[in-house]
Enzyme design. Sequence first.
Site, short mmCIF file in Angstrom:
data_model
loop_
_atom_site.label_atom_id
_atom_site.label_comp_id
_atom_site.label_asym_id
_atom_site.label_seq_id
_atom_site.Cartn_x
_atom_site.Cartn_y
_atom_site.Cartn_z
N GLY B 14 0.82 -1.21 0.00
CA GLY B 14 0.00 0.00 0.00
C GLY B 14 0.85 1.26 0.00
N CYS B 130 -3.82 10.56 10.58
CA CYS B 130 -2.93 11.54 9.96
C CYS B 130 -3.21 12.98 10.40
CB CYS B 130 -3.02 11.43 8.44
SG CYS B 130 -4.70 11.30 7.81
N GLN B 157 -7.84 17.83 3.17
CA GLN B 157 -7.16 16.54 3.16
C GLN B 157 -6.97 15.99 1.75
OE1 GLN B 157 -9.50 15.38 7.22
NE2 GLN B 157 -8.41 13.69 6.26
N SER B 160 -4.43 10.96 -0.77
CA SER B 160 -3.62 9.85 -0.27
C SER B 160 -4.22 9.22 0.98
CB SER B 160 -2.20 10.32 0.02
OG SER B 160 -2.21 11.35 0.99
N PRO B 183 -15.96 11.82 -15.77
CA PRO B 183 -15.54 10.53 -15.21
C PRO B 183 -16.37 10.14 -14.00
CG PRO B 183 -13.77 12.19 -15.05
CD PRO B 183 -14.98 12.89 -15.55
N GLU B 210 -16.60 9.99 11.43
CA GLU B 210 -15.56 9.28 12.19
C GLU B 210 -14.22 9.99 12.10
OE1 GLU B 210 -15.34 5.18 11.04
OE2 GLU B 210 -17.18 4.65 12.11
N LYS B 214 -12.03 11.27 15.24
CA LYS B 214 -10.65 10.84 15.50
C LYS B 214 -9.82 12.02 15.98
CE LYS B 214 -10.63 7.09 12.08
NZ LYS B 214 -10.20 6.69 10.72
N HIS B 243 -1.72 16.99 3.57
CA HIS B 243 -2.91 17.59 4.19
C HIS B 243 -2.59 19.01 4.65
CE1 HIS B 243 -4.79 13.80 4.03
NE2 HIS B 243 -4.85 13.46 5.29
#
Lengths: 339, 339
Positions: B14, B130, B157, B160, B183, B210, B214, B243
Site C-alpha cells: 500500500g 494523519c 485533506q 492519499s 468521469p 468518524e 478521530k 494535508h
Amino acid sequence: MSNNIRVAILGATGAVGTEIINLLIERDFPLSQLKLLASSRSAGKTIPFKNQSLTIEEVTENSFDDVDIVLASAGGSTSKKWAKTIIEAGAVMIDNSSAFRMDENVPLVVPEINPQDAQKHQGIIANPNCTTILMGVAIYPLHLIKPIKRIIVSTYQSASGAGARAMEEVKVQAQGILNGETPQPEILPYPLAFNLFPHNSPILDNHYCEEEMKMVNETRKIFGDDGIRISATCVRVPVLRAHSEAINLEFDQPFEVNEAKEAISQAEGVTVVDDWANNYFPMPIDATGKDDVLVGRIRQDISSDNNLEVWLCGDQIRKGAALNAVQIAELLVEKNWLK
Amino acid sequence: MSNNIRVAILGATGAVGTEIINLLIERDFPLSQLKLLASSRSAGKTIPFKNQSLTIEEVTENSFDDVDIVLASAGGSTSKKWAKTIIEAGAVMIDNSSAFRMDENVPLVVPEINPQDAQKHQGIIANPNCTTILMGVAIYPLHLIKPIKRIIVSTYQSASGAGARAMEEVKVQAQGILNGETPQPEILPYPLAFNLFPHNSPILDNHYCEEEMKMVNETRKIFGDDGIRISATCVRVPVLRAHSEAINLEFDQPFEVNEAKEAISQAEGVTVVDDWANNYFPMPIDATGKDDVLVGRIRQDISSDNNLEVWLCGDQIRKGAALNAVQIAELLVEKNWLK
C-alpha cells in the site's frame, strides 16, 4: 417592471461580465438597450446577445450619457476612474470591485439581506466580495432569530475568484503535471493544480489578508452590526468556479439545530443539502451554475453549547458576483430606486 | 541502537507500506531482517530493498514467529485479525489502523508529544490518524506553555488518505475532465478532481463523521487531557499527498504571538514557514516528501483576545502515517522498550 432600462456592462469580456450578459437574458431583465464596454484592447469584438450581435465599445467620457445602470466588473481602478462620469451622467453604478464597498456613502447590498440599504444610494451601490455574499445569505436567517456574536470561517476558494485566466491556468497546470512537467504559474503566484495556498491578497498589519478582512468588514456592514466578531482564513483550492466555506457560529445562547435548519431552508437564495443518511452535502460541482447557495452539515458544535456549524458551497461567478449585481439592478427597477 | 531488529511490514504494497520501506532505508533502521507481508493477491511479487530484492509473502499464523516489530498498515480488520497472533509470537505491533487507538490498554503515540506512553504497551502501540498527528506536533508546544482549552479546525485533506488507488483516481479524473469527459468515481464516493467534499467516513449520532471524531478523541488521548474541547470539519480536496489544516486555538488567557512562534520553531518535527512579507506560507507541494510539518500564519485571532490561529501542511503518508510509525519503532529500540 418597466421595459425601458438602458444598461451598460463595464468589463464585458471578463468572467463576471460574461455571466452578467447570460443572466440578463436568463432573467429577462427589462432592457431597452445593452451597451458592452471594455478597454480598447477588446473594443470591436462582438458578443452574441439573444438574436443580435453586440459590438464591444471602448469606454469613453460619453459612454454613459444614455445609460440608467452600469454593471461594473473591470476592477477597482476602472471603477474609480469612471465613477464620477457615471454619476454625472445620471446613471447608477453597481460595482463589483472593492473600491467603494466600505465607503459610508455607498450601500453594500445583498438583496436577500439588506435590500432597503440600496434606496440610500448616491449613484453607487457596491456588490460585496464573493465569500461575504455566500456566507451572508446562508447565515443571516439565523442572525435574525438570535444575533450572531462571533464567526470563525475557513474558506475553500475556487480559481474563478482570480479571474477567467486563473481558471484556464489551473487546467493548463493540471495537464502539465499529468504529463510529468512542472508548470510555472503566471497569473496566480503559486501552482494551484493539485495544490492549494492561503489567499494571496496583500497582508495587512493585523496579519489578516485583504480577502479575509473583506469577510470581516463587509459582513458587519451588510448585517448592520459592527459588534459581530469575525475571524476568516481564506484559502485558494484547485476548484474551478464554486467556493466552499466551513463556518462556526457563536450565539449568546444555544440555537436548536432543527430551528436553524428550518430558518435556513425557508430563506431566499439558499437550498439546504443536508443528507446525513447518505453523507451527501454541498459540493462545488453541485453548486456550479446554480443561483442558490447550497448549505448543509448544519449541526451543534460539540465543543460549545452556544455554537452551530454550517458548510456551504456557492457559485463564485453567479451569486458570488454577477447574479448579486443583477439582483441589485432588478431591485432598483422594481422599487423605482434608480434616482 | 542495536543492529538486530527483525521487522515485518503487514500491508507492504500500500501507499503507507511502500513509504515505510523507503523510510527504513533512509533512516538506516537497525534491521537484521525485513519481512514483507501482504494478502495472497500480492504474494510472490518482489520489491527492491537496498541491493536485494525482497519477495512479498502471504501472511500466515507463523509469519510473526521470528519478528520483533510488526508495522501494520493493511487496515483495521487485518490488524484485528492478526493482533493476537503477533502478541503471542512475542512481537510488538505498531498499528496504523484505527482499530486499537482508543483502547485504554493501547498507547497512542506521537514521539514528539508522548513518547513515554509507548513504554506502557502490552504488545500493541497505535499510530494516530494523519490529521491528528499533524495538528498535534504543531500545537503541542503551545499546550505545554498554556493549556489549550478549545480547538476549531478545518482540514484540507489530500487523496492519499484514501489510499494509493484514490490518488490514481484523482489523476485519471482530472485527465478525463480536461478531455471534456465526465468521469465516474470508483474508489472515492464523489468526483474529487476540480471538486471537494466533506470527509466521507461514516456519520456518527452527534453529526460528526468518524474522521472528525478521530481528531477529537485521539488528540485528547495523546495530549493526556480529556478537557480539551474540539470541533473538526474534515474535507477532502484534490491534492495528492499532503494535508492542510486551519486551526483556531483558545487558551484561558492571551498567548503572545512571538512566544507561540518561538515555541513552535524550537519544537521537534516542525518547520515554521511564516513569511508575512512575501505572503509565503505552508503549501502541500512544499510539504510533500518532507518529514517535518510546516506551520505558518501564526497570528492573533482578531475575534478573541485568548485565541491564536495557525495554518499547517504536512505529508500525509510520511509524518501522517509511515514516518510516525517508524519513529515509534525507533523509540522502542532506543529505549529498549520492545518487551
